[in-house]
Design a protein around this motif. Sequence first.
Motif: not given
Length: 496
Positions: A84-89, A93-96
């Motif tokens: 969830s933290e990566l989704r907020r950042k 993006s395809a990075r997550v």
Amino acid sequence: MSAQSVWWQRRGDPPTQPEGPDSPGPDEVFDAVVVGAGVTGLATALELVRAGRSVLVVEARHPGAVTSGRTTGKVSALQGTTLSELRRKHGDSARVPAYVDSSLAALDWVAAFCEEHRVATSRRDALTYAASRDEVPTVREEHEAALSLGLPVRYETAPDLPVPAHAATVLPDQLQLDPVELVLAMLEQVRSGGGRLLTGRRVQRLRQRGEVVHVLGEDGLDVRGRHVVLATGAPVVDRRMHFARLTAQRSYLMAFSHPDPPEVMALSAGSPGRSWRGGELDGRRLLLVGGEGHETGRGPRESSRVDRLREWSQEHFPDAVELGAWSAQDYMSLDGLPLVGGLGGPSSSVSVATGYRKWGLTSGIAAGIALAGAQTGSPAPWADELYTRLPRLRDLPAFLGVQAGVTLGEVGALASGVRRPPSRAAVEAGGCAALPVCTHLGGTLRWNDHEQTYDCPLHGSRFSADGEVLEGPATRSLARVPALPRLPGTGGRSST
């Protein structure tokens, strides 16, 4: 109680071997020199020797001496509130999704390796749980992020746990193990495949000459490779200022014997975080509890953090009998994703890997797979999206935040004071004590009263009481100064 991890308590630290049968010849050039013998370095080395490459691993201490040998031994794609933290950042993006793919690839790699080489593992549910009602929305957000990324999580509104829990998201079939057993098995396979190891040799600089990189260090170390991988936590050679894009964090772990340890791997969603799991070691039932993370060298005394962890463990697991307490260090990047790839600048043949946000047994393995694949022409399908990225304009606030924290860390260290008696070993060595000024960029060191070390609040370098480098970007020991005469009222001790 021992400050050595429970994994090393049962074995004792292996001796270092600065010279031996693995020492390279004066004109020998390896396909790859891997600096660091933790899980990242050994996974890289193992994948390379499997591909027929010649590999030398150089380690300043001994394999698994730093973070890899001091973890709770969890390998999981559910990592607290990471998704969830990566989704907020990163939004959509395809990075997550690439990060999740890398975690699953690492989990499969570790499971297959351990099965093949008889490293004991246990399959467990991994949980992120709400220790208070205020944390329920955070857990729900993590659950929804995991679901949207394809993980088969389930949501529980009343999880049956031995600690207060108001909700949990659960990912089945994750792995737990003894991380040192994994490290030693990986090392054995590296060597059986023709890879070689030098221990007790600290790398301090690199020099590129054409297509060959000279790896230089203490005691005249000069080994050569066509490619170099820096798998050292913070890069010890750093031409792209990775240290300014990372925050060093320490967290604390305790091991207990327990008659009925939990059969899950759990991590609370709020602060202060609590990480715990059960297990078995040498036929003894084991409880591991971790938490109290903070930026290295900053904040309250380290021993007070261990005391809080001990009190929490005694409250919720009253039958636990303490076996040891220790800590580990990991690094957070600006955007929350691992920093893996080329060092840049004149050293195009040098790669780095760091920034695992306390999930090195998963992300470190993934980094090793990716780094080896890049060299052998078999790139991991998720690697380019996850790792190949330049600093972006939106990184600027995070960068400025890190630098503000560095400034505050230095002010805090000066305010808290670093004066302390020279260690007994320093006195026996000639009446000298370490000068508490970091050899990386001159930060004022703070005394860590739990581990008896000097810690740098700027970029996380750490030194023994006698001034020897333990970890971080620093590569040189502390300067030494004569101990001052004993002063009245100091209990027969002197200060530096």
